[in-house]
Design a protein around this motif. Structure first.
Motif: not given
Length: 52
Positions: A3-7, A37-44
């Motif tokens: 599963k991908t982390i969305k936030s 971390i935020s950039a990687y989350i935004n890029e899924e």
């Protein structure tokens, strides 16, 4: 299943629940700089496995 982390809040919740409190034994590939971390989350790019 992955599963991908969305936030960031979802990431922090999962990290605190499963890693910090030690509820589940497992592996953590934690080589991500806190500032990225935020950039990687935004890029899924951050995913976690769901197992029974």
């Amino acid at each position: 299943m992955l599963k991908t982390i969305k936030s960031l809040s979802e990431y922090e919740q999962l990290y605190n629940e499963y890693v910090t409190e030690g509820h589940v034994r497992g592996y953590l590939n934690y080589f991500i700089s806190q500032k990225n971390i935020s950039a990687y989350i935004n890029e899924e790019k951050i995913k976690y496995a769901v197992v029974d």
